[in-house]
Write an enzyme that holds these catalytic residues in place. Structure first.
Site, short mmCIF file in Angstrom:
data_model
loop_
_atom_site.label_atom_id
_atom_site.label_comp_id
_atom_site.label_asym_id
_atom_site.label_seq_id
_atom_site.Cartn_x
_atom_site.Cartn_y
_atom_site.Cartn_z
N GLY A 150 55.60 32.04 33.59
CA GLY A 150 56.62 32.96 33.08
C GLY A 150 57.73 33.15 34.29
CB SER A 151 61.13 35.05 34.17
OG SER A 151 61.19 34.27 32.84
N PRO A 152 60.41 34.56 37.19
CG PRO A 152 61.58 33.69 38.68
CD PRO A 152 61.44 33.67 37.34
N GLY A 153 59.22 37.68 39.09
CA GLY A 153 59.43 39.10 38.98
C GLY A 153 58.84 39.74 37.87
CB THR A 154 57.41 38.82 34.57
OG1 THR A 154 56.95 37.68 34.91
CG2 THR A 154 59.06 38.56 34.29
N GLY A 155 55.64 40.20 37.44
CA GLY A 155 54.24 40.78 37.55
C GLY A 155 52.94 39.82 37.84
CE LYS A 156 54.93 34.04 37.74
NZ LYS A 156 56.46 34.57 37.41
CB SER A 157 51.94 38.08 42.90
OG SER A 157 52.74 39.08 43.53
CB SER A 603 75.59 28.84 24.91
OG SER A 603 75.88 28.49 26.21
CE LYS A 646 76.47 32.55 27.45
NZ LYS A 646 76.14 31.91 26.51
N1 LIG Z 1 54.65 44.35 34.79
C1 LIG Z 1 54.98 44.88 35.89
N2 LIG Z 1 54.69 46.40 36.08
C2 LIG Z 1 55.18 47.15 37.09
N3 LIG Z 1 55.96 46.64 38.21
C3 LIG Z 1 55.97 45.20 38.17
C4 LIG Z 1 55.69 44.39 37.07
N4 LIG Z 1 56.16 43.14 37.45
C5 LIG Z 1 56.63 43.12 38.60
N5 LIG Z 1 56.65 44.57 39.16
C6 LIG Z 1 57.21 44.80 40.36
O1 LIG Z 1 58.11 43.87 40.74
C7 LIG Z 1 57.20 43.24 42.06
C8 LIG Z 1 57.48 41.83 42.24
O2 LIG Z 1 56.44 41.25 41.28
P1 LIG Z 1 55.54 39.97 41.30
O3 LIG Z 1 55.46 39.73 42.78
O4 LIG Z 1 54.05 40.54 40.63
O5 LIG Z 1 56.24 39.02 40.32
P2 LIG Z 1 55.91 37.66 40.08
O6 LIG Z 1 55.96 37.37 38.70
O7 LIG Z 1 54.86 36.96 40.89
O8 LIG Z 1 57.18 36.73 40.83
P3 LIG Z 1 57.25 35.40 41.56
O9 LIG Z 1 56.81 34.26 40.78
O10 LIG Z 1 58.60 35.39 41.82
O11 LIG Z 1 56.40 35.63 42.62
C9 LIG Z 1 55.94 43.89 42.18
O12 LIG Z 1 55.44 44.01 43.32
C10 LIG Z 1 56.14 45.13 41.36
O13 LIG Z 1 56.68 45.80 42.39
#
Ligand SMILES: Nc1ncnc2c1ncn2[C@@H]1O[C@H](COP(=O)(O)OP(=O)(O)OP(=O)(O)O)[C@@H](O)[C@H]1O
Length: 731
Positions: A150-157, A603, A646
């Site tokens: 999935g997209s970065p920053g969506t909560g994987k780690s 687009s 846009k």
């Molecule tokens: N679903 C969520 N619920 C609550 N907080 C979230 C969630 N997803 C991300 N965060 C917040 O954003 C921060 C970064 O998320 P995380 O590192 O889990 O993203 P990622 O999907 O692993 O991104 P990447 O692939 O770039 O590492 C987390 O430490 C948390 O603070």
């Protein structure tokens, strides 16, 4: 590694000391998700592993062993529903149920985020991603691998860390590496329960200290005797000094040997309060698989014993815990193969990774690495992952695609308010957010979703905004973060793409390339998205010339493929509604000042179509209009992504009107300031687009005139057929 994890002393003949601290330990069955060869049927293996682990009767249900079977009647695994009350905001916070639906905070009665209680467990802090949470909870119980795409920053780690909190702590082990007197290059490996390792090391050190103390006493007695003798007999003073020196060296040398017998604890889980979590993202082979350091003094008594040079890899440190690897495809193929072996065997010997280092001669006994792997990344990561490794994860675990947005409900908004409280608490220095600051952030989450009635799940960037806003308030020593701080933060935390886009608009102004109200043939203001959240206006120009050879589409820049695709779509309409023979024409398309980035063919296709039709029919295009939309071969305008950004880009560039696909109307979440600057015109078909964009009346029976017969859109079921059935023949 010896199969026997009992430590009734260090390994036989590894050292002569047997400290009392080393008590026998029950043999630990190896619990790793994959224990057999790659060829084996994963289904069989799965059930066999569960049996081997001797799990309780309720786990005997084969359905439990099949990750694809989500529910089983006696499944006692916690699901998101089971956790319902835990994952919502603490009930201590009053909720105004009556007005929850209309309230931006979902009826949460708070003055600031201070009032919101943050759950302890990370898994309860995760917002949205219900399927991924469910899977993480199950996988933790069943010790399965998980692949999260999935997209970065969506909560994987975050989910991977949450999983490590859910794994049992009792299983944790310390790993010790001992000198092997039979083969100095094959150190022995022993595992003991977590915390015991330190006791063993202390006992060994104490033993070594006592021995060295005894030796020192003996040495000084001998030296004293020699000195005493030389005092009595001064003639042999030189001989005495030499003898004393030799004795000192002998004792020093032998004491080094005693120190060398102290084992090296490479995995220390003594202080761990949860199963280990190791992030091996971007790790090179040594950091991932372990390494043995080079020794510049390889002999002569100055050398460091090989067991002391052994360094564990992430796979070893994550034993009984979670190994998180983001962008797994960036690991080279050999490393991926070795990782696969480690997963399969549940143990992996450590050897020097550099062929030129003396560490390469050393190979330890196998070191346990019974981890649960969470592989993460975007779709590319999956495509470029070693197929056998992917099979391994798939065969012994789950795959889940992360959501980008979630439905906007009162409950969700309450959770977003809690998200801000979580981020403030995590940072530890930020002032809590006032109620209207929270509202502004929730509005921003709605805007960023780019989808009607949804909130973005791109939390990393939202968290960034929380931190910048909090920092602004902190810099002014304020107790709370206000709405103004959030608005300022939005300005300050512009992404590189946003800054580039703004810079681009400024430069256009310098060169007086601003938008005019004039009409220009074959030139249309297209719109594109750069990065995640920045819109940019990119003009498209078309010129039609007699074909030299067969007619062709010629595009400047890197966008040939995209131009061809767009022209192919519009050519179907042109063929149907006019008698122009495109095979006799060369169509030149120029994407003015566009790089590859940000412009996706789909687009821009109504932009290209409008430019081509304008050039073909010699009708000028209104330069105060910008547009985005995808064109179907039947003339429908289909929805595209990023409309909000846009539209904002068109407004910033000075356009009066923006054409968007009618189906995207619901996704528009523009800021008030831009709302007043541009008129948004939703269009369902190319005829409506041309009506707005072209200046002047088309000639009777011309292509544009005939296209007017297209009404509605194929997307609208009531209008299906209207684009074809009623169309007049071009003849
Ligand atoms: N679903 C969520 N619920 C609550 N907080 C979230 C969630 N997803 C991300 N965060 C917040 O954003 C921060 C970064 O998320 P995380 O590192 O889990 O993203 P990622 O999907 O692993 O991104 P990447 O692939 O770039 O590492 C987390 O430490 C948390 O603070």
């Amino acid at each position: 590694m010896s199969n026997d994890t009992n430590v009734d002393g260090p390994p036989e003949d590894a050292t002569e000391v047997a400290p009392e601290a080393e008590q026998p330990q029950e043999e630990q069955p190896q619990e790793h998700p994959g224990e057999r060869s790659l060829e084996d049927d994963p289904e069989d293996d799965r059930s066999e592993n569960v049996d081997e682990r001797g799990e309780s009767a309720d786990d005997d249900d084969p359905a439990d062993d099949d990750p694809s079977t989500d529910e089983s009647p006696d499944d006692d695994i916690e699901t998101v529903e089971d956790l319902g009350s835990e994952v919502d905001v603490d009930p201590g916070v009053e909720i105004d149920d009556e007005h929850a639906a209309d309230d931006l905070l979902g009826g949460l009665k708070i003055d600031s985020t201070d009032d919101i209680e943050v759950p302890d467990r990370l898994v309860d802090q995760v917002i949205g991603q219900d399927e991924a949470r469910d899977i993480i909870i199950k996988a933790a119980k069943q010790r399965r691998h998980v692949m999260m795409i999935g997209s970065p920053g969506t909560g994987k780690s975050m989910l991977a860390k949450a999983m490590s909190q859910l794994l049992p702590q009792e299983d944790l082990q310390d790993v010790l590496v001992y000198h092997n007197p039979d083969d100095g290059n094959a150190p022995k490996v022993r595992t003991v329960p977590a915390g015991k390792g330190e006791q063993i090391i202390d006992a060994h050190k104490e033993e070594a200290r006592k021995r060295n103390q005894m030796r020192s006493i003996l040495m000084w007695i001998i030296i004293a005797i020699i000195i005493g003798y030389t005092i009595i007999s001064p003639a042999s003073i030189l001989l005495g000094i030499i003898a004393a020196g030799i004795i000192w060296l002998i004792f020093r040398y032998t004491s080094r040997g005693t120190d060398a017998m102290v084992p090296n604890m490479i995995v220390d889980n003594g202080d761990q309060r949860q199963a280990p979590f190791e992030d091996a993202t971007g790790a090179h082979a040594g950091a991932l698989l372990g390494d043995v350091r080079h020794d510049p003094f390889q002999s002569g008594g100055m050398e460091t014993p090989s067991h002391d040079r052994v360094e564990p890899g992430s796979i070893h440190k994550s034993n009984k815990g979670v190994l998180f690897v983001d962008e797994i495809n960036t690991l080279d193929i050999r490393t991926q193969q070795k990782l696969m072996t480690a997963i399969q065997e549940g143990e992996f010997s450590i050897t020097g990774q550099s062929e030129r280092s003396s560490g390469a001669m050393v190979q330890t006994e196998p070191v346990p690495c019974d981890f649960v792997m969470i592989a993460a990344g975007n779709l590319d990561a999956m495509e470029n992952m070693h197929p056998a490794l992917r099979n391994r994860v798939k065969g012994y675990g789950y795959e889940v695609y992360m959501d980008d947005t979630i439905e906007d409900t009162p409950e969700m908004r309450r959770k977003y308010a809690r998200f801000i409280a979580q981020e403030v608490e995590r940072d530890g220095r930020l002032p809590h957010f006032e109620r209207d600051a929270v509202e502004e952030l929730i509005l921003e989450a709605k805007r960023r979703a780019g989808r009607k009635n949804h909130l973005t799940l791109h939390f990393r960037s939202l968290g960034g905004l929380v931190r910048v806003a909090g920092d602004i308030a902190r810099a002014e020593d304020r107790e709370h973060t206000t709405r103004d701080d959030v608005l300022q933060a939005k300005q300050r935390s512009r992404s590189i793409e946003q800054q580039l886009a703004d810079d681009y608009i400024e430069r256009r102004k310098d060169y007086e390339l601003q938008v005019t109200k004039d009409g220009v043939e074959g030139r249309v203001n297209g719109l594109a998205v750069m990065g995640e959240d920045s819109g940019i206006m990119l003009p498209v120009m078309a010129e039609i010339a007699p074909a030299q050879g067969g007619g062709q589409v010629i595009a400047t820049g890197k966008l040939q493929e995209m131009a061809e695709e767009s022209v192919q779509n519009v050519s179907a309409i042109i063929k149907k509604f006019s008698d122009v023979d495109l095979s006799e024409k060369d169509i030149h398309i120029q994407f003015v000042q566009a790089g590859q980035q940000g412009v996706d063919g789909d687009s821009a296709s109504i932009t290209v179509a409008t430019a081509v039709i304008s050039a073909l029919e010699d009708i000028p295009v209104d330069q105060s209009v910008a547009m985005t939309g995808s064109l179907s071969v039947r003339g429908d305008v289909l929805p595209v992504g990023g409309v909000t950004h846009k539209i904002e880009a068109a407004a910033k560039a000075g356009c009066d009107k923006v054409i968007i696909p009618a189906a995207n109307e619901q996704d528009v979440m523009i800021e008030d300031e831009y709302d007043e600057m541009v008129e948004i015109i939703p269009c369902s078909n190319i005829s409506e687009v041309l009506e707005v964009a072209l200046k002047g009346e088309p000639k009777k029976d011309s292509l544009v005139d005939r296209l007017k017969s297209i009404t509605g859109s194929a997307l609208d079921s009531s209008a299906v057929g209207s684009t074809s059935g009623s169309n007049p023949s071009p003849q």
